[in-house]
Design a protein around this motif. Structure first.
Motif, PDB file in Angstrom:
ATOM      1  N   PRO A 122       5.277  -2.998  -2.175  1.00  0.00           N
ATOM      2  CA  PRO A 122       4.594  -4.283  -2.366  1.00  0.00           C
ATOM      3  C   PRO A 122       5.538  -5.416  -2.768  1.00  0.00           C
ATOM      4  CG  PRO A 122       4.072  -2.759  -4.137  1.00  0.00           C
ATOM      5  CD  PRO A 122       4.811  -1.968  -3.108  1.00  0.00           C
ATOM      6  N   ASP A 123       6.595  -5.107  -3.530  1.00  0.00           N
ATOM      7  CA  ASP A 123       7.541  -6.158  -3.931  1.00  0.00           C
ATOM      8  C   ASP A 123       8.285  -6.721  -2.723  1.00  0.00           C
ATOM      9  OD1 ASP A 123       7.106  -6.243  -6.735  1.00  0.00           O
ATOM     10  OD2 ASP A 123       8.196  -4.362  -6.949  1.00  0.00           O
ATOM     11  N   LYS A 126       5.845  -8.920  -0.930  1.00  0.00           N
ATOM     12  CA  LYS A 126       5.635 -10.181  -1.657  1.00  0.00           C
ATOM     13  C   LYS A 126       6.814 -11.131  -1.462  1.00  0.00           C
ATOM     14  CE  LYS A 126       6.218 -12.797  -5.527  1.00  0.00           C
ATOM     15  NZ  LYS A 126       7.467 -13.383  -6.053  1.00  0.00           N
ATOM     16  N   ASN A 127       8.041 -10.626  -1.619  1.00  0.00           N
ATOM     17  CA  ASN A 127       9.230 -11.472  -1.456  1.00  0.00           C
ATOM     18  C   ASN A 127       9.365 -11.977  -0.023  1.00  0.00           C
ATOM     19  OD1 ASN A 127       9.868 -10.985  -4.133  1.00  0.00           O
ATOM     20  ND2 ASN A 127      11.279  -9.297  -3.666  1.00  0.00           N
ATOM     21  N   SER A 128       9.063 -11.114   0.936  1.00  0.00           N
ATOM     22  CA  SER A 128       9.217 -11.487   2.344  1.00  0.00           C
ATOM     23  C   SER A 128       8.216 -12.564   2.748  1.00  0.00           C
ATOM     24  CB  SER A 128       9.049 -10.253   3.234  1.00  0.00           C
ATOM     25  OG  SER A 128      10.039  -9.297   2.950  1.00  0.00           O
ATOM     26  N   ILE A 129       6.957 -12.411   2.360  1.00  0.00           N
ATOM     27  CA  ILE A 129       5.944 -13.404   2.748  1.00  0.00           C
ATOM     28  C   ILE A 129       6.176 -14.726   2.012  1.00  0.00           C
ATOM     29  CG2 ILE A 129       4.237 -12.663   1.027  1.00  0.00           C
ATOM     30  CD1 ILE A 129       3.563 -13.987   4.590  1.00  0.00           C
ATOM     31  N   GLU A 130       6.717 -14.637   0.781  1.00  0.00           N
ATOM     32  CA  GLU A 130       7.022 -15.874   0.047  1.00  0.00           C
ATOM     33  C   GLU A 130       8.135 -16.649   0.740  1.00  0.00           C
ATOM     34  OE1 GLU A 130       8.119 -17.376  -4.484  1.00  0.00           O
ATOM     35  OE2 GLU A 130       8.001 -15.218  -4.044  1.00  0.00           O
ATOM     36  N   ASP A 156      -2.520  -8.538   8.145  1.00  0.00           N
ATOM     37  CA  ASP A 156      -2.633  -7.245   7.462  1.00  0.00           C
ATOM     38  C   ASP A 156      -2.461  -7.393   5.950  1.00  0.00           C
ATOM     39  OD1 ASP A 156      -3.194  -5.732   9.668  1.00  0.00           O
ATOM     40  OD2 ASP A 156      -1.092  -5.196  10.074  1.00  0.00           O
ATOM     41  N   LEU A 157      -1.681  -8.389   5.557  1.00  0.00           N
ATOM     42  CA  LEU A 157      -1.472  -8.604   4.120  1.00  0.00           C
ATOM     43  C   LEU A 157      -2.744  -9.034   3.395  1.00  0.00           C
ATOM     44  CD1 LEU A 157       1.994 -10.445   4.074  1.00  0.00           C
ATOM     45  CD2 LEU A 157       1.532  -7.995   3.820  1.00  0.00           C
ATOM     46  N   LEU A 158      -3.722  -9.557   4.147  1.00  0.00           N
ATOM     47  CA  LEU A 158      -4.987  -9.958   3.523  1.00  0.00           C
ATOM     48  C   LEU A 158      -5.737  -8.744   2.979  1.00  0.00           C
ATOM     49  CD1 LEU A 158      -6.300 -12.627   6.086  1.00  0.00           C
ATOM     50  CD2 LEU A 158      -5.035 -13.011   3.960  1.00  0.00           C
ATOM     51  N   LYS A 159      -5.384  -7.557   3.448  1.00  0.00           N
ATOM     52  CA  LYS A 159      -6.031  -6.327   2.985  1.00  0.00           C
ATOM     53  C   LYS A 159      -5.314  -5.726   1.775  1.00  0.00           C
ATOM     54  CE  LYS A 159      -7.173  -5.357   7.803  1.00  0.00           C
ATOM     55  NZ  LYS A 159      -6.898  -4.474   8.971  1.00  0.00           N
ATOM     56  N   SER A 160      -4.244  -6.354   1.344  1.00  0.00           N
ATOM     57  CA  SER A 160      -3.464  -5.833   0.221  1.00  0.00           C
ATOM     58  C   SER A 160      -4.306  -5.778  -1.047  1.00  0.00           C
ATOM     59  CB  SER A 160      -2.233  -6.711  -0.014  1.00  0.00           C
ATOM     60  OG  SER A 160      -1.573  -6.349  -1.197  1.00  0.00           O
ATOM     61  N   GLU A 161      -3.943  -4.883  -1.927  1.00  0.00           N
ATOM     62  CA  GLU A 161      -4.651  -4.775  -3.205  1.00  0.00           C
ATOM     63  C   GLU A 161      -4.066  -5.721  -4.247  1.00  0.00           C
ATOM     64  OE1 GLU A 161      -3.717  -1.103  -5.461  1.00  0.00           O
ATOM     65  OE2 GLU A 161      -2.533  -0.547  -3.688  1.00  0.00           O
ATOM     66  N   TYR A 162      -3.005  -6.404  -3.866  1.00  0.00           N
ATOM     67  CA  TYR A 162      -2.349  -7.315  -4.794  1.00  0.00           C
ATOM     68  C   TYR A 162      -2.728  -8.764  -4.467  1.00  0.00           C
ATOM     69  CZ  TYR A 162       0.411  -3.198  -5.908  1.00  0.00           C
ATOM     70  OH  TYR A 162       0.788  -1.936  -6.294  1.00  0.00           O
ATOM     71  N   ILE A 164      -1.566 -11.640  -5.357  1.00  0.00           N
ATOM     72  CA  ILE A 164      -0.479 -12.579  -5.068  1.00  0.00           C
ATOM     73  C   ILE A 164      -0.032 -12.472  -3.620  1.00  0.00           C
ATOM     74  CG2 ILE A 164       1.267 -10.941  -5.871  1.00  0.00           C
ATOM     75  CD1 ILE A 164       1.400 -14.799  -6.036  1.00  0.00           C
ATOM     76  N   ILE A 165      -0.050 -11.245  -3.078  1.00  0.00           N
ATOM     77  CA  ILE A 165       0.322 -11.057  -1.679  1.00  0.00           C
ATOM     78  C   ILE A 165      -0.738 -11.678  -0.769  1.00  0.00           C
ATOM     79  CG2 ILE A 165       0.696  -9.335   0.140  1.00  0.00           C
ATOM     80  CD1 ILE A 165       1.962  -7.524  -1.950  1.00  0.00           C
TER      81      ILE A 165
END
Length: 793
Positions: A122-123, A126-130, A156-162, A164-165
């Motif tokens: 997940p990190d 998060k860093n890549s999409i930022e 696909d990131l919209l399905k993340s449990e985090y 911030i992502i």
């Protein structure tokens, strides 16, 4: 035992330690370790730079050392996940600045970042999409993103449990969906459904604002709009917008509707879903931003006839917020007043809403904001005046409310925006002659003239307002400039006072009429309003029926539809003379006393009631002369001019049907000369006793104001004015120019048929002066105003 790199990594978390390492010169040797063959060394070096790159000074040095390529290389699939994490963190920190962003893009960093969106860590995600979010602020990066098919992994990131992502993914989608290609990609990958589901899920309310921004971009696209509508998403979206209690969401929803509603097909879909009710609800919001956005959406939607009808018939009745907005204008909070004025301005762009606003006494409500000490409030209030005072009734209401005085005062403002918006409002308010006259009386023209001579203070609206005032107050324009163009149409109530010096005030016609006669030159009045609704009398019968009573204007308004209007707000329509009176004696020098005698004689045989009626009308006619002497003040009207009414009728009947413009001009010139004493040879000009004739008229009228039709001996400036006034009545274009020593003339433009245009174009227009004195009807070609081509005058 820990390695030196491990120790550094543990110590650099604080900003102070980052700065210390920078001062000790550790950054440059560390950069060489990014490509070290030992994985552990590379990993620790990458971790250090991932953390240190949040420091601005470190970022600057890294750009200078050109290490971007080395960091990007650490994103390779064969590297460890922890290296991916800190290399992407380093790029995310660096990408907030334009130069670094450009380096990342040019050195191919976008492709590995997109690949890492599918990382199990997940990190790393998060860093890549930022970093991608920072990069796609640039158009070139957005275009490349589509080529790399980045939309599916971002979705696909919209399905993340985090959260911030999810949030960063939505922010990125919010940027890239400004482009049509990205919206298409989103649509093809069922992204719209995901967005709607987020909006429907209460637990995801922290994502609703960003999700709504993406939807706002999507519904701007017609194909996506249709898809949303077909799947029921559009209705859910409107319901969500209407029922949300979060102001930011409501504002973004209204903005989305406003953007989409600029497309006619979108407006149609919105109307079918009764978007108007949603907008009415949003307009009633307590949030100023929501009100503004809703009003913009209403303005856009009102291009749809169904929506326009809705707001025309139901808006005011269904609590559309107009009352609340107008009440806010009397608020004690300057911010609230300015925002309310902005909303009203936006709403007033659509006629149905403007009528609703006007019916709520907006002009009285604007009086206080116009007098505010806050320049923002002043500016917004002036803009609201400009948006709402675009018809005569609204302008009259503003004048009656006392709004013109503070509006004119705002022209003196030292604030550029206030000055510009006040100029705009004055330009709108000067839309008819009574308002233009009043604004000039209040000093608007003088202030605007002063503004326009200043390079730093003038603006396009101050110049336009100055011209509008003059063009709708032609009496003043002619007195000041000595020139009326062919587009300056003389209307009833125009008067030629003579030349006045700059800065001098021109008294209103009423004041001039009520003055006692003096030795100053006669003030020439144009008025085709007859004294009653009956057909205008002939020159012989009623040449002296000059009074100050009620009259009705000429029905000849042939050019008003196509030329600039200068309305004097007189009622229209006068009857045509009967055949028996259609040919009055022309060229006669009928004295006022003689015609008065004739009129008295013509009353013989009338019934007693008719005589009483005539007597009553005569009492009304002289009533204004008695004001100030104990009698009640009567409604005032300019002196009537039955002879001029006849002139208008005759030229309309005989000259208007002529199809050749040159012939029209020649015939009209002869007609004018005939009415003003005929042809006068140059050598006999000194014997033409026009001064005595004018003096007699002033004495008989007991006024310096002389209706033009009474003048039977006229020279240059009398004839030129009569020619212009009659030409304007029948649509013959001509200008009126004042010269020196009582000279004036008319200029006309005619095609030179002897000079054919290039490539089949029309022949060029040439300017001619119309001779009304020596050889009436002849045209003298104007070659140069600098040369003495006016000797014939």
């Amino acid at each position: 035992m820990n390695s030196p790199l491990s120790i550094i990594e543990m110590e650099i978390c604080s900003e102070e330690n980052k700065a210390t390492l920078l001062e000790l010169g550790a950054v440059e040797p560390l950069t060489k370790l990014l490509t070290h063959e030992d994985k552990i060394v590379r990993r620790n070096a990458t971790m250090i730079f991932g953390i240190m790159a949040s420091n601005n000074d470190v970022k600057k040095l890294l750009r200078e050392l050109d290490v971007m390529n080395s960091v990007i290389a650490r994103l390779a699939p064969e590297e460890e996940v922890v290296i991916h994490e800190f290399a992407s963190l380093c790029l995310a920190n660096m990408s907030v600045e334009y130069t670094s962003k450009l380096q990342i893009f040019e050195q191919g960093g976008l492709e590995p970042l997109i690949r890492l969106l599918s990382s199990p860590d997940p990190d790393v995600k998060k860093n890549s999409i930022e970093c991608i979010y920072n990069l796609v602020q640039d158009f070139q990066c957005r275009a490349t993103l589509q080529e790399l098919n980045a939309t599916p992994p971002i979705l696909d990131l919209l399905k993340s449990e985090y959260p911030i992502i999810q949030l960063l993914a939505l922010k990125t989608l919010g940027v890239i969906t400004n482009d049509k290609e990205s919206r298409a990609m989103l649509r093809e990958n069922q992204g719209v459904d995901q967005l709607i589901k987020i909006l429907e899920t209460k637990e995801l309310n922290d994502l609703h604002i960003e999700a709504l921004s993406v939807v706002a971009n999507c519904i701007e696209d017609m194909d996506t709009m249709v898809l949303i509508q077909q799947t029921g998403g559009l209705k859910k979206f409107l319901s969500f917008a209407e029922n949300s209690t979060i102001p930011e969401i409501q504002k973004n929803a209204a903005r989305a509707i406003a953007k989409a509603a600029y497309d006619p097909e979108n407006r149609k879909l919105f109307h079918e879903l009764e978007v108007e009710k949603c907008l009415v609800s949003l307009l009633g919001s307590e949030n100023d931003g929501t009100k503004i956005a809703a009003s913009q959406a209403i303005s856009a939607m009102c291009e749809n006839s169904g929506t326009k009808e809705f707001f025309n018939n139901q808006a005011a009745a269904e609590g559309d917020g107009i009352d609340a907005l107008i009440n806010t204008l009397s608020s004690k909070r300057d911010g609230a007043i300015a925002n309310a004025a902005t909303v009203l301005t936006n709403m007033a762009m659509q006629e149905p809403l403007r009528l609703g606003i006007q019916s709520h006494d907006v002009m009285h409500a604007l009086l206080s904001p116009l007098q505010s000490a806050n320049t923002i409030v002043q500016s917004k209030a002036a803009l609201t005046v400009a948006a709402t005072a675009c018809d005569a009734d609204a302008r009259t209401e503003l004048r009656n409310a006392g709004g013109l005085e503070p509006l004119v005062e705002l022209l003196r403002s030292k604030n550029e925006e206030v000055r510009r918006n006040a100029s705009w409002a004055v330009m709108v308010c000067a839309g008819d002659e009574p308002m233009a006259v009043e604004l000039c009386r209040l000093g608007a023209l003088d202030i605007l003239e002063e503004i326009n001579v200043s390079v730093s203070r003038k603006n396009k609206f101050s110049e336009a307002a100055y011209n509008k005032l003059l063009n709708n107050y032609l009496s003043l324009k002619y007195s000041q400039t000595g020139y009326l163009s062919s587009s300056n149409i003389i209307s009833d109530g125009f008067y030629d006072y003579g030349r006045i010096n700059p800065g001098s005030k021109l008294l209103p016609l009423k004041d001039l009429c009520l003055q006692e006669p003096s030795d100053q030159r006669a003030i020439l009045l144009i008025n085709s309003r007859s004294s009653d609704v009956s057909p205008p009398p002939s020159t012989e019968d009623k040449s002296s029926d000059v009074g100050y009573g009620r009259s009705i204007s000429s029905s000849s308004s042939l050019r008003r539809a196509s030329k600039e209007k200068t309305n004097f707000h007189f009622s229209a329509g006068f009857g045509s003379p009967t055949e028996e009176k259609s040919e009055p004696t022309s060229g006669r020098n009928t004295a006022v006393s003689k015609s008065t005698t004739k009129e008295k004689g013509s009353r013989k045989g009338r019934g007693k009631k008719e005589e009483e009626k005539v007597k009553e009308e005569e009492e009304v006619a002289v009533a204004p002369k008695l004001t100030g002497e104990g009698s009640l003040e009567k409604e005032w009207f300019p002196p009537s001019d039955p002879d001029f009414c006849v002139y208008v009728y005759e030229v309309t009947k005989s000259i208007l049907p002529i199809t050749n413009i040159k012939e029209q001009i020649e015939v009209l010139a002869k007609y004018v000369a005939e009415k003003m004493g005929g042809k006068i040879p140059k050598e006999k000009l000194q014997d033409f006793s026009w001064e005595l004739h004018i003096s007699e008229l002033k004495f008989q009228l007991k006024s310096n104001v002389v209706p033009i039709g009474l003048i039977k001996k006229g020279i240059f400036y009398h004839r030129a004015l009569l020619f212009k006034a009659l030409a304007d009545k029948i649509g013959v274009g001509c200008s009126l120019v004042r010269g020196e020593y009582g000279r004036a003339w008319n200029e006309v433009k005619l095609m030179n048929e002897s000079r054919k245009g290039v490539m089949g174009a029309l022949p060029p227009l040439e300017v001619y002066i119309v001779d009304l004195m020596f050889h009436p009807g002849s045209l003298i070609k104007l070659r140069s105003r600098e040369a003495d081509h006016y000797r014939f005058l």
